[in-house]
Design an enzyme around this catalytic site. Sequence first.
Site, PDB file in Angstrom:
ATOM      1  N   ALA B  38      -2.358   1.173   2.388  1.00  0.00           N
ATOM      2  CA  ALA B  38      -3.786   1.415   2.193  1.00  0.00           C
ATOM      3  C   ALA B  38      -4.506   0.079   2.135  1.00  0.00           C
ATOM      4  O   ALA B  38      -3.889  -0.982   2.209  1.00  0.00           O
ATOM      5  CB  ALA B  38      -4.004   2.181   0.892  1.00  0.00           C
ATOM      6  N   ASN B  39      -5.823   0.140   2.002  1.00  0.00           N
ATOM      7  CA  ASN B  39      -6.573  -1.085   1.727  1.00  0.00           C
ATOM      8  C   ASN B  39      -7.677  -0.761   0.737  1.00  0.00           C
ATOM      9  O   ASN B  39      -7.953   0.401   0.453  1.00  0.00           O
ATOM     10  CB  ASN B  39      -7.104  -1.712   3.019  1.00  0.00           C
ATOM     11  CG  ASN B  39      -8.127  -0.846   3.697  1.00  0.00           C
ATOM     12  OD1 ASN B  39      -9.207  -0.600   3.178  1.00  0.00           O
ATOM     13  ND2 ASN B  39      -7.792  -0.354   4.885  1.00  0.00           N
ATOM     14  N   ARG B  40      -8.287  -1.800   0.203  1.00  0.00           N
ATOM     15  CA  ARG B  40      -9.176  -1.632  -0.949  1.00  0.00           C
ATOM     16  C   ARG B  40     -10.597  -1.229  -0.585  1.00  0.00           C
ATOM     17  O   ARG B  40     -11.486  -1.257  -1.438  1.00  0.00           O
ATOM     18  CB  ARG B  40      -9.190  -2.916  -1.789  1.00  0.00           C
ATOM     19  CG  ARG B  40      -7.820  -3.248  -2.361  1.00  0.00           C
ATOM     20  CD  ARG B  40      -7.823  -4.426  -3.317  1.00  0.00           C
ATOM     21  NE  ARG B  40      -6.467  -4.921  -3.505  1.00  0.00           N
ATOM     22  CZ  ARG B  40      -5.555  -4.332  -4.283  1.00  0.00           C
ATOM     23  NH1 ARG B  40      -5.871  -3.259  -4.966  1.00  0.00           N
ATOM     24  NH2 ARG B  40      -4.330  -4.820  -4.374  1.00  0.00           N
ATOM     25  N   ALA B 104     -12.562   0.034   7.255  1.00  0.00           N
ATOM     26  CA  ALA B 104     -11.520  -0.994   7.177  1.00  0.00           C
ATOM     27  C   ALA B 104     -10.245  -0.373   7.754  1.00  0.00           C
ATOM     28  O   ALA B 104      -9.447   0.236   7.048  1.00  0.00           O
ATOM     29  CB  ALA B 104     -11.302  -1.427   5.731  1.00  0.00           C
TER      30      ALA B 104
END
Lengths: 228, 228
Positions: B38-40, B104
């Site tokens: 995942a990413n933030r 993102a």
Amino acid sequence: EIVSAIETALAEGPLTGRRILVTSGPTHEPIDPVRYIANRSSGAQGTAIARALTAMGADVVFVTGPADVARPEGAHVVEVETAAQMLDAVQAVLPVDAAVFAAAVADWRVASASDSKIKKQKGAIPAMEFAENPDILATVSQMASGRPPLVVGFAAETDDVIDNATAKRLRKGCDWIVANDVSPETGIMGGSENAVTLVSDDGAEHWPRMGKDEVAHQLAERIAAALG
Amino acid sequence: EIVSAIETALAEGPLTGRRILVTSGPTHEPIDPVRYIANRSSGAQGTAIARALTAMGADVVFVTGPADVARPEGAHVVEVETAAQMLDAVQAVLPVDAAVFAAAVADWRVASASDSKIKKQKGAIPAMEFAENPDILATVSQMASGRPPLVVGFAAETDDVIDNATAKRLRKGCDWIVANDVSPETGIMGGSENAVTLVSDDGAEHWPRMGKDEVAHQLAERIAAALG
């Protein structure tokens, strides 16, 4: 809400005077400042267990990874992100009368985590090296001194649930394993219900599918009975 | 709330009659049934842009990864999880008058993703092979026919923000890059404010730090001006 929290904290019950650790939620393992490895644990079952134990009078310390669900009222909450941080937090909480490890802890972290964002380069796949995370359940289960009298682990399985959970219990050295089937088609991970099998020295006991709150309540009653 | 959504959907403004695509949020790339990368990204900035465009009369299609923020009212929302799914969704939405790629998107996916949970084995680190994901921004920017008249990309950088964003604009072939510094110490990723630099053919224009809603409003006004 404050009054309700105080009432919960002061609840008298079969677990009054017992200090119990509950871990919950996923851990996040950073790849770089913006990317991380996660898992689908919502923290719902661990949170429900903390609530049920608190309602029965226990002094609950709740060590949680980054979960979306509301934190249990009346418990002492410790927030962590990674598996390594969770182990540190758990060790700081001991001794306890019982420890329930409901968190879905990452088995591996990225050994080569970067301090700056990894840039995409055409054709180049980033090298990612993994290192094994500390095994929190095994570490606590196998403590030479100061081991909690009751250690409960969880097993999230997709295949051969009972066989895997039975083997896991022996390998880790914990007293009970609460096993569940997290295959996507069950809808359990992230859902409101659970279908668990409680694996102990007595064998495997299958509980019918029920709400996570009800699973938590039944498990809390078992814990109270075990602690006497 | 329904009335409010209808009013928003029917808003008249400088973008009335314009169809605009906005992507938003992170993507999740599965490792196995329970783990993912995942990413933030919170999806807050992309969602604010969709709201601002809708308020100015645009017909907004909002393609979002698994983000926690509430979906923008009045936009047509398409939910996806992975980068590959996001590209499919984007291609199904075209043609549009403008496309804003605020998501993102993961640069890589796990090529060796497993259908069952990867078991931990003592001393054995799992082999994980990565494959490059489709580059959605470059794919749309470089379409031989049917390219949206205005393509806006985002750049989340931690170092050399303007240099990296300027190079990214040329490499991808988009018209504008909205660049921001996502170093953890800025508090931008997951926060309510943003400090962006708009990179276009005219050079780099630094906007002061302001709320994400205000960034969205100013960007929507720029888009309206560019579309005439």
